[in-house]
Design a protein around this motif. Structure first.
Motif, PDB file in Angstrom:
ATOM      1  N   GLN A  97       0.804  -1.218   0.000  1.00  0.00           N
ATOM      2  CA  GLN A  97       0.000   0.000   0.000  1.00  0.00           C
ATOM      3  C   GLN A  97       0.838   1.271   0.000  1.00  0.00           C
ATOM      4  N   ALA A  98       2.153   1.146  -0.172  1.00  0.00           N
ATOM      5  CA  ALA A  98       2.999   2.343  -0.192  1.00  0.00           C
ATOM      6  C   ALA A  98       2.648   3.193  -1.413  1.00  0.00           C
ATOM      7  N   PRO A  99       2.128   4.405  -1.199  1.00  0.00           N
ATOM      8  CA  PRO A  99       1.602   5.144  -2.352  1.00  0.00           C
ATOM      9  C   PRO A  99       2.636   5.870  -3.184  1.00  0.00           C
ATOM     10  N   ASP A 100       3.753   6.263  -2.579  1.00  0.00           N
ATOM     11  CA  ASP A 100       4.613   7.207  -3.278  1.00  0.00           C
ATOM     12  C   ASP A 100       6.084   6.807  -3.120  1.00  0.00           C
ATOM     13  N   PRO A 101       6.750   6.436  -4.208  1.00  0.00           N
ATOM     14  CA  PRO A 101       8.158   6.015  -4.098  1.00  0.00           C
ATOM     15  C   PRO A 101       9.081   7.137  -3.650  1.00  0.00           C
ATOM     16  N   ALA A 102       8.602   8.383  -3.734  1.00  0.00           N
ATOM     17  CA  ALA A 102       9.442   9.499  -3.288  1.00  0.00           C
ATOM     18  C   ALA A 102       9.393   9.670  -1.772  1.00  0.00           C
ATOM     19  N   TRP A 103       8.414   9.040  -1.132  1.00  0.00           N
ATOM     20  CA  TRP A 103       8.263   9.222   0.312  1.00  0.00           C
ATOM     21  C   TRP A 103       9.247   8.360   1.098  1.00  0.00           C
ATOM     22  N   HIS A 104       9.396   8.761   2.350  1.00  0.00           N
ATOM     23  CA  HIS A 104      10.177   7.985   3.310  1.00  0.00           C
ATOM     24  C   HIS A 104       9.165   7.311   4.235  1.00  0.00           C
ATOM     25  N   TYR A 105       9.366   6.034   4.465  1.00  0.00           N
ATOM     26  CA  TYR A 105       8.434   5.252   5.285  1.00  0.00           C
ATOM     27  C   TYR A 105       9.107   4.959   6.621  1.00  0.00           C
ATOM     28  N   VAL A 106       8.633   5.643   7.647  1.00  0.00           N
ATOM     29  CA  VAL A 106       9.270   5.552   8.957  1.00  0.00           C
ATOM     30  C   VAL A 106       8.474   4.590   9.839  1.00  0.00           C
ATOM     31  N   LEU A 107       9.197   3.640  10.410  1.00  0.00           N
ATOM     32  CA  LEU A 107       8.580   2.656  11.302  1.00  0.00           C
ATOM     33  C   LEU A 107       9.081   2.908  12.719  1.00  0.00           C
ATOM     34  N   VAL A 108       8.161   2.906  13.662  1.00  0.00           N
ATOM     35  CA  VAL A 108       8.509   3.061  15.072  1.00  0.00           C
ATOM     36  C   VAL A 108       8.074   1.783  15.772  1.00  0.00           C
ATOM     37  N   SER A 109       9.058   0.973  16.182  1.00  0.00           N
ATOM     38  CA  SER A 109       8.704  -0.260  16.890  1.00  0.00           C
ATOM     39  C   SER A 109       8.667  -0.006  18.381  1.00  0.00           C
ATOM     40  N   LEU A 110       7.572  -0.471  18.993  1.00  0.00           N
ATOM     41  CA  LEU A 110       7.413  -0.317  20.444  1.00  0.00           C
ATOM     42  C   LEU A 110       7.500  -1.667  21.129  1.00  0.00           C
ATOM     43  N   GLU A 111       8.082  -2.666  20.447  1.00  0.00           N
ATOM     44  CA  GLU A 111       8.062  -4.022  21.018  1.00  0.00           C
ATOM     45  C   GLU A 111       9.018  -4.168  22.203  1.00  0.00           C
ATOM     46  N   GLY A 112      10.064  -3.360  22.241  1.00  0.00           N
ATOM     47  CA  GLY A 112      11.031  -3.484  23.332  1.00  0.00           C
ATOM     48  C   GLY A 112      10.824  -2.411  24.392  1.00  0.00           C
ATOM     49  N   ASP A 113      11.797  -2.310  25.295  1.00  0.00           N
ATOM     50  CA  ASP A 113      11.698  -1.307  26.358  1.00  0.00           C
ATOM     51  C   ASP A 113      11.878   0.106  25.817  1.00  0.00           C
ATOM     52  N   ALA A 114      12.690   0.223  24.743  1.00  0.00           N
ATOM     53  CA  ALA A 114      12.925   1.540  24.136  1.00  0.00           C
ATOM     54  C   ALA A 114      12.405   1.524  22.705  1.00  0.00           C
ATOM     55  N   PRO A 115      11.936   2.676  22.219  1.00  0.00           N
ATOM     56  CA  PRO A 115      11.440   2.704  20.840  1.00  0.00           C
ATOM     57  C   PRO A 115      12.596   2.546  19.842  1.00  0.00           C
ATOM     58  N   VAL A 116      12.289   1.919  18.716  1.00  0.00           N
ATOM     59  CA  VAL A 116      13.269   1.791  17.636  1.00  0.00           C
ATOM     60  C   VAL A 116      12.681   2.467  16.401  1.00  0.00           C
ATOM     61  N   VAL A 117      13.412   3.456  15.869  1.00  0.00           N
ATOM     62  CA  VAL A 117      12.936   4.214  14.704  1.00  0.00           C
ATOM     63  C   VAL A 117      13.829   3.894  13.512  1.00  0.00           C
ATOM     64  N   ARG A 118      13.224   3.429  12.440  1.00  0.00           N
ATOM     65  CA  ARG A 118      13.986   3.143  11.219  1.00  0.00           C
ATOM     66  C   ARG A 118      13.206   3.681  10.020  1.00  0.00           C
ATOM     67  N   SER A 119      13.923   3.956   8.955  1.00  0.00           N
ATOM     68  CA  SER A 119      13.275   4.558   7.786  1.00  0.00           C
ATOM     69  C   SER A 119      13.632   3.791   6.510  1.00  0.00           C
ATOM     70  N   TYR A 120      12.669   3.743   5.611  1.00  0.00           N
ATOM     71  CA  TYR A 120      12.820   2.947   4.387  1.00  0.00           C
ATOM     72  C   TYR A 120      12.300   3.729   3.188  1.00  0.00           C
ATOM     73  N   ARG A 121      12.820   3.363   2.034  1.00  0.00           N
ATOM     74  CA  ARG A 121      12.202   3.745   0.771  1.00  0.00           C
ATOM     75  C   ARG A 121      11.568   2.479   0.205  1.00  0.00           C
ATOM     76  N   ILE A 122      10.411   2.637  -0.393  1.00  0.00           N
ATOM     77  CA  ILE A 122       9.719   1.489  -0.978  1.00  0.00           C
ATOM     78  C   ILE A 122       9.412   1.841  -2.434  1.00  0.00           C
ATOM     79  N   VAL A 123      10.139   1.210  -3.337  1.00  0.00           N
ATOM     80  CA  VAL A 123      10.021   1.529  -4.758  1.00  0.00           C
ATOM     81  C   VAL A 123       9.720   0.241  -5.526  1.00  0.00           C
ATOM     82  N   ASP A 124       8.594   0.226  -6.197  1.00  0.00           N
ATOM     83  CA  ASP A 124       8.185  -0.962  -6.973  1.00  0.00           C
ATOM     84  C   ASP A 124       8.233  -2.230  -6.128  1.00  0.00           C
ATOM     85  N   GLY A 125       7.820  -2.123  -4.891  1.00  0.00           N
ATOM     86  CA  GLY A 125       7.765  -3.291  -4.021  1.00  0.00           C
ATOM     87  C   GLY A 125       9.086  -3.663  -3.377  1.00  0.00           C
ATOM     88  N   ASN A 126      10.158  -2.941  -3.717  1.00  0.00           N
ATOM     89  CA  ASN A 126      11.464  -3.231  -3.120  1.00  0.00           C
ATOM     90  C   ASN A 126      11.714  -2.308  -1.929  1.00  0.00           C
TER      91      ASN A 126
END
Lengths: 137, 91
Positions: A97-126
């Motif tokens: 569902q990533a709409p725009d390959p120019a965007w940055h997709y930021v994920l914030v995981s709350l599974e651990g004691d501290a938040p983990v922030v990572r960022s991705y580009r999603i282009v043509d499913g990659n």
């Protein structure tokens, strides 16, 4: 590379904790250059799915964010959302569902004691991860 | 009188790089038909093959989401601004 102003980082992560037990989401506005993007404003959004497994940015929040960003001379450059019990990596749903390959997709995981922030580009499913850097407002 | 249509960044390359364009029509559906006439690359980005609003876009007349109005039959007038933005979702 995605550069985050500390205020943006704090607001984004805070909104993700506020959203528990559901996934939280929002948009980031800023500027882009050829080598990096800088997020300067955070727009927390309502997750209209109200779900711990999926999110949909409230269309009204999307419109408000887009208009406000434009009035500041910025553009929407990123969308963020939390994963409450899984790592900060895009799910198959995120990729589909990533709409725009120019965007940055930021994920914030709350599974651990501290938040983990990572960022991705999603282009043509990659999925490609990029560095996230905190720098001055 | 044409209405102003604001395009999201992802669709601008398909409309000559413009952020805002003008299109004619009395409803969103007619405005979209005119947009596609002007910019054929937008054809499968706004509506589906069976003629429904594409799920990957949100369309607003001024501040109102047309999904909560009359969808593609939503009426537009001279002073209205139509905004098209990505629908943002995931899991």
């Amino acid at each position: 590379m995605l550069r985050l102003a500390p205020d943006v980082y704090n607001q984004m992560v805070g909104h993700c904790y506020d959203g528990l037990p559901d996934e939280a989401c929002g948009l980031l506005a800023g500027t882009v250059s050829t080598t990096s993007a800088k997020a300067m404003v955070c727009y927390p959004a309502t997750n209209v799915d109200a779900s711990s497994r999926t999110y949909t940015v409230d269309p009204k929040d999307m419109l408000r964010a887009d208009r406000d960003a434009e009035s500041r001379g910025l553009t929407i450059i990123a969308v963020f959302h939390s994963h409450t019990h899984t790592p900060a990596y895009p799910s198959p749903t995120d990729v589909a569902q990533a709409p725009d390959p120019a965007w940055h997709y930021v994920l914030v995981s709350l599974e651990g004691d501290a938040p983990v922030v990572r960022s991705y580009r999603i282009v043509d499913g990659n999925i490609g991860e990029e560095p996230v850097v905190l720098e001055g407002n | 009188m044409p209405v102003d249509v604001r395009l999201p960044t992802i669709l601008r390359p398909l409309a000559g790089g413009q952020a805002q364009v003008k299109a004619n029509g009395g409803t969103i559906g007619q405005v979209f038909e005119d947009l596609v006439k002007q910019f054929p690359g937008l054809a499968d980005r706004l509506t589906t093959e069976d003629g429904a609003l594409h799920k990957f876009v949100n369309v607003y007349v001024n501040d109102d989401d047309v999904r909560y109005l009359d969808k593609l039959d939503t009426k537009v007038g001279d002073d209205d601004v139509v905004s098209i933005l990505p629908a943002v979702a995931g899991g």
